[in-house]
Design a protein around this motif. Structure first.
Motif, PDB file in Angstrom:
ATOM      1  N   ASN A 142       0.950  -1.205   0.174  1.00 50.76           N
ATOM      2  CA  ASN A 142       0.198   0.024   0.103  1.00 50.76           C
ATOM      3  C   ASN A 142       0.892   1.399   0.091  1.00 50.76           C
ATOM      4  O   ASN A 142       1.830   1.465   0.929  1.00 50.76           O
ATOM      5  CB  ASN A 142      -0.713   0.016   1.170  1.00 50.76           C
ATOM      6  CG  ASN A 142      -2.051  -1.070   1.090  1.00 50.76           C
ATOM      7  OD1 ASN A 142      -1.909  -1.983   1.832  1.00 50.76           O
ATOM      8  ND2 ASN A 142      -3.203  -1.074   0.138  1.00 50.76           N
ATOM      9  N   ARG A 143       0.560   2.126  -0.937  1.00 50.42           N
ATOM     10  CA  ARG A 143       1.475   3.082  -1.068  1.00 50.42           C
ATOM     11  C   ARG A 143       0.865   4.534  -1.491  1.00 50.42           C
ATOM     12  O   ARG A 143      -0.521   4.477  -1.987  1.00 50.42           O
ATOM     13  CB  ARG A 143       2.384   3.020  -2.077  1.00 50.42           C
ATOM     14  CG  ARG A 143       3.424   1.958  -2.069  1.00 50.42           C
ATOM     15  CD  ARG A 143       4.565   1.841  -3.178  1.00 50.42           C
ATOM     16  NE  ARG A 143       5.100   3.013  -3.468  1.00 50.42           N
ATOM     17  CZ  ARG A 143       6.431   3.230  -3.079  1.00 50.42           C
ATOM     18  NH1 ARG A 143       6.966   2.459  -1.999  1.00 50.42           N
ATOM     19  NH2 ARG A 143       6.883   4.378  -3.111  1.00 50.42           N
ATOM     20  N   VAL A 144       1.287   5.606  -1.168  1.00 47.79           N
ATOM     21  CA  VAL A 144       0.839   7.093  -1.533  1.00 47.79           C
ATOM     22  C   VAL A 144       1.202   7.147  -3.113  1.00 47.79           C
ATOM     23  O   VAL A 144       2.560   7.198  -3.521  1.00 47.79           O
ATOM     24  CB  VAL A 144       1.229   8.021  -0.819  1.00 47.79           C
ATOM     25  CG1 VAL A 144       0.644   9.438  -1.155  1.00 47.79           C
ATOM     26  CG2 VAL A 144       0.733   7.819   0.712  1.00 47.79           C
ATOM     27  N   CYS A 145       0.010   7.482  -3.898  1.00 42.88           N
ATOM     28  CA  CYS A 145       0.533   7.885  -5.136  1.00 42.88           C
ATOM     29  C   CYS A 145      -0.120   9.275  -5.569  1.00 42.88           C
ATOM     30  O   CYS A 145      -1.425   9.513  -5.380  1.00 42.88           O
ATOM     31  CB  CYS A 145      -0.179   6.877  -6.190  1.00 42.88           C
ATOM     32  SG  CYS A 145       0.424   7.263  -7.983  1.00 42.88           S
ATOM     33  N   ASP A 146       0.878  10.437  -5.731  1.00 42.99           N
ATOM     34  CA  ASP A 146       0.055  11.693  -6.323  1.00 42.99           C
ATOM     35  C   ASP A 146       0.210  11.859  -7.696  1.00 42.99           C
ATOM     36  O   ASP A 146       1.583  11.883  -8.416  1.00 42.99           O
ATOM     37  CB  ASP A 146       0.849  12.782  -5.406  1.00 42.99           C
ATOM     38  CG  ASP A 146       0.691  12.636  -3.784  1.00 42.99           C
ATOM     39  OD1 ASP A 146      -0.601  12.530  -3.442  1.00 42.99           O
ATOM     40  OD2 ASP A 146       1.696  12.792  -3.187  1.00 42.99           O
ATOM     41  N   ALA A 164       1.951   8.696 -13.310  1.00 44.80           N
ATOM     42  CA  ALA A 164       1.194   7.383 -13.037  1.00 44.80           C
ATOM     43  C   ALA A 164       2.504   6.346 -13.201  1.00 44.80           C
ATOM     44  O   ALA A 164       2.573   5.338 -12.627  1.00 44.80           O
ATOM     45  CB  ALA A 164      -0.078   7.143 -13.824  1.00 44.80           C
ATOM     46  N   SER A 165       3.232   6.381 -14.284  1.00 39.64           N
ATOM     47  CA  SER A 165       4.125   5.423 -14.447  1.00 39.64           C
ATOM     48  C   SER A 165       5.190   5.112 -13.255  1.00 39.64           C
ATOM     49  O   SER A 165       5.625   4.304 -13.033  1.00 39.64           O
ATOM     50  CB  SER A 165       4.863   5.799 -15.886  1.00 39.64           C
ATOM     51  OG  SER A 165       5.752   6.999 -15.619  1.00 39.64           O
ATOM     52  N   LYS A 166       5.566   6.520 -12.795  1.00 42.84           N
ATOM     53  CA  LYS A 166       6.361   6.527 -11.648  1.00 42.84           C
ATOM     54  C   LYS A 166       5.852   5.711 -10.413  1.00 42.84           C
ATOM     55  O   LYS A 166       6.464   4.931  -9.714  1.00 42.84           O
ATOM     56  CB  LYS A 166       6.816   7.824 -11.126  1.00 42.84           C
ATOM     57  CG  LYS A 166       7.538   8.708 -12.127  1.00 42.84           C
ATOM     58  CD  LYS A 166       8.820   8.208 -12.855  1.00 42.84           C
ATOM     59  CE  LYS A 166       9.287   8.907 -13.878  1.00 42.84           C
ATOM     60  NZ  LYS A 166      10.432   8.388 -14.653  1.00 42.84           N
ATOM     61  N   CYS A 167       4.572   5.808 -10.218  1.00 35.28           N
ATOM     62  CA  CYS A 167       4.046   5.106  -9.086  1.00 35.28           C
ATOM     63  C   CYS A 167       3.814   3.709  -9.320  1.00 35.28           C
ATOM     64  O   CYS A 167       4.119   2.834  -8.553  1.00 35.28           O
ATOM     65  CB  CYS A 167       2.515   5.596  -9.025  1.00 35.28           C
ATOM     66  SG  CYS A 167       2.153   7.144  -8.157  1.00 35.28           S
ATOM     67  N   LEU A 168       3.699   3.379 -10.720  1.00 42.87           N
ATOM     68  CA  LEU A 168       3.459   1.844 -11.128  1.00 42.87           C
ATOM     69  C   LEU A 168       4.932   1.225 -10.964  1.00 42.87           C
ATOM     70  O   LEU A 168       5.104   0.120 -10.394  1.00 42.87           O
ATOM     71  CB  LEU A 168       3.023   1.835 -12.626  1.00 42.87           C
ATOM     72  CG  LEU A 168       1.349   1.756 -12.613  1.00 42.87           C
ATOM     73  CD1 LEU A 168       1.061   2.468 -14.031  1.00 42.87           C
ATOM     74  CD2 LEU A 168       0.894   0.551 -12.259  1.00 42.87           C
ATOM     75  N   ASP A 169       6.144   2.063 -11.298  1.00 39.15           N
ATOM     76  CA  ASP A 169       7.362   1.425 -11.122  1.00 39.15           C
ATOM     77  C   ASP A 169       7.611   1.245  -9.565  1.00 39.15           C
ATOM     78  O   ASP A 169       8.540   0.112  -9.414  1.00 39.15           O
ATOM     79  CB  ASP A 169       8.301   2.585 -11.621  1.00 39.15           C
ATOM     80  CG  ASP A 169       8.381   2.920 -12.962  1.00 39.15           C
ATOM     81  OD1 ASP A 169       7.870   2.178 -13.655  1.00 39.15           O
ATOM     82  OD2 ASP A 169       8.778   3.876 -13.302  1.00 39.15           O
ATOM     83  N   GLN A 298      -5.192   6.002   0.269  1.00 34.68           N
ATOM     84  CA  GLN A 298      -3.955   5.757   0.930  1.00 34.68           C
ATOM     85  C   GLN A 298      -3.158   7.314   1.426  1.00 34.68           C
ATOM     86  O   GLN A 298      -2.278   7.476   1.772  1.00 34.68           O
ATOM     87  CB  GLN A 298      -2.984   5.209   0.204  1.00 34.68           C
ATOM     88  CG  GLN A 298      -3.414   3.614   0.173  1.00 34.68           C
ATOM     89  CD  GLN A 298      -3.562   2.944   1.400  1.00 34.68           C
ATOM     90  OE1 GLN A 298      -2.705   3.111   2.184  1.00 34.68           O
ATOM     91  NE2 GLN A 298      -4.196   2.011   1.504  1.00 34.68           N
ATOM     92  N   GLY A 299      -3.894   8.516   1.106  1.00 33.16           N
ATOM     93  CA  GLY A 299      -3.645   9.644   1.345  1.00 33.16           C
ATOM     94  C   GLY A 299      -3.266  10.394   0.076  1.00 33.16           C
ATOM     95  O   GLY A 299      -2.671  11.725   0.257  1.00 33.16           O
TER      96      GLY A 299
END
Length: 360
Positions: A142-146, A164-169, A298-299
């Motif tokens: 579980n992570r924060v994705c901005d 979004a690609s950075k969050c997926l990475d 997740q914030g």
């Protein structure tokens, strides 16, 4: 290797809503082997030699027993460091039925052997028995994705998908590396013309190509997103993008290569080849659901509204809408996305072990 199209008109009337319970929790409990240090050698008196020899024999016997024990299959430990208690499944009148099919349907789950070993991480060319699909408690942290605010323009869409690609990475990279797989992020492209070139051929932009994946490259032509139909609904676009990224997960793991070997052997348009294609596509759907399920509430900026709209939108996509036979029916397209979203468990995404009735 293309992913789903933004297909057809939006569903008429309000579709059934998703569960409203808390998102699936999946904290990353990192586990590392204990450090072992060499013993300090000291001079021994002649009178201690016999005792040392007897002790060495005892240690040798105990060591053999320990080695045998350590090489037995673990009964619940997750060597990847992603072990955690399963999250309770959300309860809702709209929750789809669980997969009641056998997980040992060998005829519908062909496998391949691993690539030859060499230095460094290697792909593992397997399908139903791939290592990443075996632990029932393994999922994404579980992570924060901005993400930047969505606006239906070329430049803002590029900013949205780049973030979004950075969050997926950050989500999939550590997961795959924990299995000693050779993770590298995919290259991201934003074609602007009526077609674009890939290693898989020339791709025409249109309603059949909202996004496309080929050989470590992810293409998102803005003209294919159908923003005039879907409007400012970032959850819909994020789920689509996460599906294409799911193909990259398959590529890095070796699942993609193993699946294409089966497709080519059977023939791409044969019943067996089309079913293998559907299994591949429906697993990417499940991986997309996992990502949104792990990051909603997740914030960060992946909100419950985005998640809900992505959940409902899945029923508008699939072979019923596109009149094809290689992605799965609309009902199965929604089913497998929700499989991933509900509990964030990668074992729930083992489409290659599912009965044919769930991948039609």
């Amino acid at each position: 290797m293309s992913g789903p199209a933004m297909q057809g008109p939006a569903r008429q009337g309000p579709p059934p809503g998703p569960p409203q319970g808390p998102p699936p929790q999946n904290p990353w409990l990192g586990q590392y082997p204990p450090q072992r240090f060499p013993p300090q050698h000291q001079k021994k008196s002649p009178g201690a030699i016999i005792g040392i020899a007897l002790g060495a024999v005892t240690v040798l016997v105990l060591g053999i027993v320990a080695i045998v024990a350590l090489n037995r299959p673990s009964q619940g430990a997750n060597a990847t460091g992603y072990q955690n208690p399963p999250a309770p499944a959300p309860t809702s009148a709209f929750e789809l039925p669980p997969n009641n099919g056998s997980s040992s349907t060998a005829s519908s789950a062909p496998t391949e052997s691993s690539e030859p070993s060499s230095t460094g991480p290697q792909k593992i060319l397997k399908l139903a028995d791939h290592p990443i699909l075996q632990d029932p408690n393994a999922g994404l942290q579980n992570r924060v994705c901005d993400l930047p605010t969505w606006q239906s323009t070329q430049s803002r869409a590029e900013a949205f998908f780049t973030a979004a690609s950075k969050c997926l990475d950050a989500a999939w990279g550590p997961f795959l590396q924990a299995y000693d797989l050779p993770f590298t992020p995919p290259a991201l492209h934003f074609p602007t013309g009526p077609s674009f070139e890939t290693a898989c051929g020339t791709i025409q932009v249109g309603i059949a190509t909202a996004a496309y994946y080929c050989e470590d490259n992810l293409y998102v032509p803005f003209a294919g997103l159908q923003t005039d139909q879907y409007g400012n609904n970032p959850g819909v676009y994020l789920a689509l993008f996460a599906h294409e990224y799911g193909h990259h997960v398959q590529e890095v793991a070796g699942i993609m290569d193993a699946a294409w070997q089966k497709i080519y052997a059977a023939g791409q348009n044969s019943p067996e080849g089309l079913e293998m294609s559907r299994r591949k596509e429906l697993q990417a759907q499940c991986f997309s659901g996992m990502f949104l399920g792990a990051h909603v509430d997740q914030g960060g900026t992946i909100t419950r509204d985005m998640y809900n709209k992505a959940w409902n939108d899945q029923e508008t996509r699939g072979d019923n809408t596109s009149h094809s036979h290689d992605h799965g029916t609309n009902a199965h397209y929604a089913y497998w996305w929700r499989q991933g979203a509900k509990a964030n468990r990668i074992a729930d995404c083992n489409t290659f072990a599912a009965p044919s009735s769930l991948v039609s």
